[in-house]
Design a protein around this motif. Structure first.
Motif, PDB file in Angstrom:
ATOM      1  N   GLY A   1     -25.855  55.376 -60.744  1.00  0.00           N
ATOM      2  CA  GLY A   1     -26.538  54.117 -61.018  1.00  0.00           C
ATOM      3  C   GLY A   1     -27.893  54.304 -61.659  1.00  0.00           C
TER       4      GLY A   1
ATOM      5  N   GLN B   1     -21.945  48.517 -67.202  1.00  0.00           N
ATOM      6  CA  GLN B   1     -22.889  48.497 -66.085  1.00  0.00           C
ATOM      7  C   GLN B   1     -24.210  47.859 -66.482  1.00  0.00           C
ATOM      8  OE1 GLN B   1     -23.538  51.504 -63.242  1.00  0.00           O
ATOM      9  NE2 GLN B   1     -21.617  52.566 -63.638  1.00  0.00           N
TER      10      GLN B   1
ATOM     11  N   ARG C   1     -22.754  53.465 -58.248  1.00  0.00           N
ATOM     12  CA  ARG C   1     -21.817  52.446 -58.759  1.00  0.00           C
ATOM     13  C   ARG C   1     -21.227  51.627 -57.617  1.00  0.00           C
ATOM     14  NH1 ARG C   1     -17.008  53.926 -61.494  1.00  0.00           N
ATOM     15  NH2 ARG C   1     -16.972  55.725 -60.118  1.00  0.00           N
TER      16      ARG C   1
ATOM     17  N   ARG D   1     -22.603  51.233 -54.606  1.00  0.00           N
ATOM     18  CA  ARG D   1     -23.676  50.409 -54.042  1.00  0.00           C
ATOM     19  C   ARG D   1     -23.872  49.143 -54.876  1.00  0.00           C
ATOM     20  NH1 ARG D   1     -26.580  55.236 -53.831  1.00  0.00           N
ATOM     21  NH2 ARG D   1     -28.045  54.448 -55.380  1.00  0.00           N
ATOM     22  N   GLN D   2     -23.751  49.289 -56.194  1.00  0.00           N
ATOM     23  CA  GLN D   2     -23.899  48.131 -57.068  1.00  0.00           C
ATOM     24  C   GLN D   2     -22.810  47.094 -56.795  1.00  0.00           C
ATOM     25  OE1 GLN D   2     -23.134  48.691 -61.338  1.00  0.00           O
ATOM     26  NE2 GLN D   2     -25.013  47.549 -61.767  1.00  0.00           N
ATOM     27  N   THR D   3     -21.577  47.554 -56.607  1.00  0.00           N
ATOM     28  CA  THR D   3     -20.474  46.625 -56.329  1.00  0.00           C
ATOM     29  C   THR D   3     -20.638  45.982 -54.961  1.00  0.00           C
ATOM     30  OG1 THR D   3     -19.051  48.079 -57.651  1.00  0.00           O
ATOM     31  CG2 THR D   3     -17.963  46.365 -56.375  1.00  0.00           C
TER      32      THR D   3
ATOM     33  N   ASP E   1     -22.884  43.217 -55.419  1.00  0.00           N
ATOM     34  CA  ASP E   1     -22.160  42.054 -55.942  1.00  0.00           C
ATOM     35  C   ASP E   1     -21.450  41.313 -54.817  1.00  0.00           C
ATOM     36  OD1 ASP E   1     -22.967  42.789 -58.484  1.00  0.00           O
ATOM     37  OD2 ASP E   1     -21.081  43.807 -58.969  1.00  0.00           O
TER      38      ASP E   1
ATOM     39  N   SER F   1     -27.800  49.771 -49.392  1.00  0.00           N
ATOM     40  CA  SER F   1     -28.855  49.720 -50.398  1.00  0.00           C
ATOM     41  C   SER F   1     -29.701  50.980 -50.452  1.00  0.00           C
ATOM     42  CB  SER F   1     -29.779  48.515 -50.133  1.00  0.00           C
ATOM     43  OG  SER F   1     -30.395  48.640 -48.854  1.00  0.00           O
TER      44      SER F   1
END
Length: 431
Positions: A203, A241, A395, A397-399, A402, A429
């Motif tokens: 990320g 991304q 990646r 953590r990003q999802t 969301d 996080s």
């Protein structure tokens, strides 16, 4: 004549994407290192080994083959004179078949960033550079792919990959042949693309684009369509991304135009799948589904017995199901996305923990988007159990971010939503 094809040697050559001429060059280089005088092994000699016409090479060639491949001469399918050769399917390569040097590199890369900085080459500058150096560096790339599978993208992996690229570029300046120089440019591109991927997966997107620009330049200098395809695939992922969906589509379409895609249905499937994701996010739902259909058709035509390049080993039916789940969810078909996620989880090998975590959070999103808040929260909680004891890649953590955003939008007042946020917010996080 009673000759039996040497399937073990053929399998090693195929797995390493080598030609008979390249293996002959590598053997000659190894003989030169041993004796001070290059060997005289020819392409014809290798063909005789493969056909079984010559089942026991000369002593120097046997030693050189073991050095080049990291396997014993009998594990390569050769039989001492006077012994009868039986026909059998060569066993899958085992960890102990690899060289001690390779295992040390993996161990170092798994440790601290300082440990990863150990030079890949011997301290002395080589007097000659040849195919054996190409093979050694390709093995290091495979090591980094293994490390990525175990730990995900991280800074130490990026540094190790860039060190590999630097060595490949240094060696190409000493190479005596154009063919070896081009292969070293391709390896430098592969290492640089691996560095970019480590940032994408973590990320950390700021420098990933710069690495990909460099990787594409090196791939062009190598005239290597495989590497060009790899870089465009990563460019499409990076653009998605970043939320630049037009660029994601353009990059995936550039991948479709490569020679590698025209030659290989599996490469074509991946390029069409990446295009489908970009189109879905761009709002062109019909085109996204058409691309998804092309990805499925191409995969159905692929020969599953053909080894994939190291960088593509992640791609298969499970990954296509995962991409299908993304596309279906984005275009507003959460039930179909849920079904695709279940298929992905069923098809994933047990060792693919990170992929399983990613498919699980996509499943949770699909359930949430159908209004099944309680089940979605339970499913998303499984991600932390899957990744227990290992860092969660950026990646994922990003999802998960969301998921929390959509959870707040859809069910901010429910007890289960507040419980999920209280329980997992810090966990997902934290890098």
């Amino acid at each position: 004549m009673g000759e039996t094809r040497n399937e073990a040697l053929a399998a090693w050559i195929k797995a390493h994407h080598m030609s008979a001429e390249e293996l002959a060059d590598a053997v000659n280089d190894a003989i030169g290192d041993l004796t001070g005088k290059p060997g005289a092994t020819s392409e014809r000699t290798v063909f005789r080994w493969l056909s079984g016409e010559n089942q026991w090479p000369q002593a120097r060639q046997r030693t050189a083959l073991e050095i080049v491949t990291g396997r014993t001469i009998t594990a390569l399918g050769f039989v001492p004179r006077g012994k009868r050769k039986t026909v059998s399917t060569p066993p899958a390569p085992r960890p102990e078949d690899t060289s001690v040097h390779r295992r040390r590199f993996v161990g170092a890369a798994t440790g601290t960033a300082a440990a990863v900085a150990i030079p890949l080459a011997s301290p002395a500058t080589p007097s000659r550079v040849g195919t054996s150096d190409v093979i050694r560096l390709r093995d290091h790339i495979a090591n980094l792919v293994e490390l990525d599978a175990a730990r995900g993208g991280h800074t130490a992996l990026e540094r190790a990959a860039l060190a590999g690229a630097s060595e490949a570029l240094s060696l190409q300046k000493l190479s005596a042949t154009q063919r070896v120089r081009q292969r070293l440019f391709a390896i430098a591109s592969d290492f640089t693309a691996t560095a970019a991927w480590s940032l994408i997966d973590a990320g950390q997107l700021d420098n990933a684009g710069r690495h990909l620009d460099r990787a594409l330049t090196l791939a062009g200098m190598a005239q290597d369509s495989e590497m060009i395809m790899q870089v465009w695939n990563l460019r499409a992922m990076l653009a998605r991304q970043r939320g630049d969906y037009a660029e994601a589509v353009a990059a995936a379409q550039a991948a479709q135009a490569t020679t590698a895609v025209r030659r290989s249905p599996m490469h074509a499937s991946l390029a069409h799948a990446r295009t489908a994701v970009g189109l879905a996010h761009s709002g062109d739902h019909r085109a996204a589904l058409r691309s998804l259909g092309r990805a499925e058709d191409a995969m159905s035509k692929a020969d599953t017995a053909t080894p994939l390049p190291v960088w593509m080993t992640f791609y298969g039916p499970a990954e296509l199901h995962s991409i299908t789940a993304i596309v279906r969810d984005v275009i507003g078909h959460p039930a179909e996305a849920e079904a695709a996620s279940y298929r992905a989880l069923a098809a994933l090998p047990g060792a693919y923990r990170r992929n399983r975590a990613n498919a699980t959070v996509r499943l949770a999103l699909a359930q949430l988007h159908q209004g099944d808040v309680e089940q979605a929260c339970t499913t998303s909680g499984d991600v932390f159990q899957i990744m227990a004891g290992a860092p969660i890649p950026g990646r994922i953590r990003q999802t998960l971010g969301d998921f929390q955003r959509d959870l707040i939008t859809m069910a901010s007042s429910t007890h289960i939503a507040h419980e999920w946020m209280d329980r997992y917010r810090t966990e997902w996080s934290t890098p």
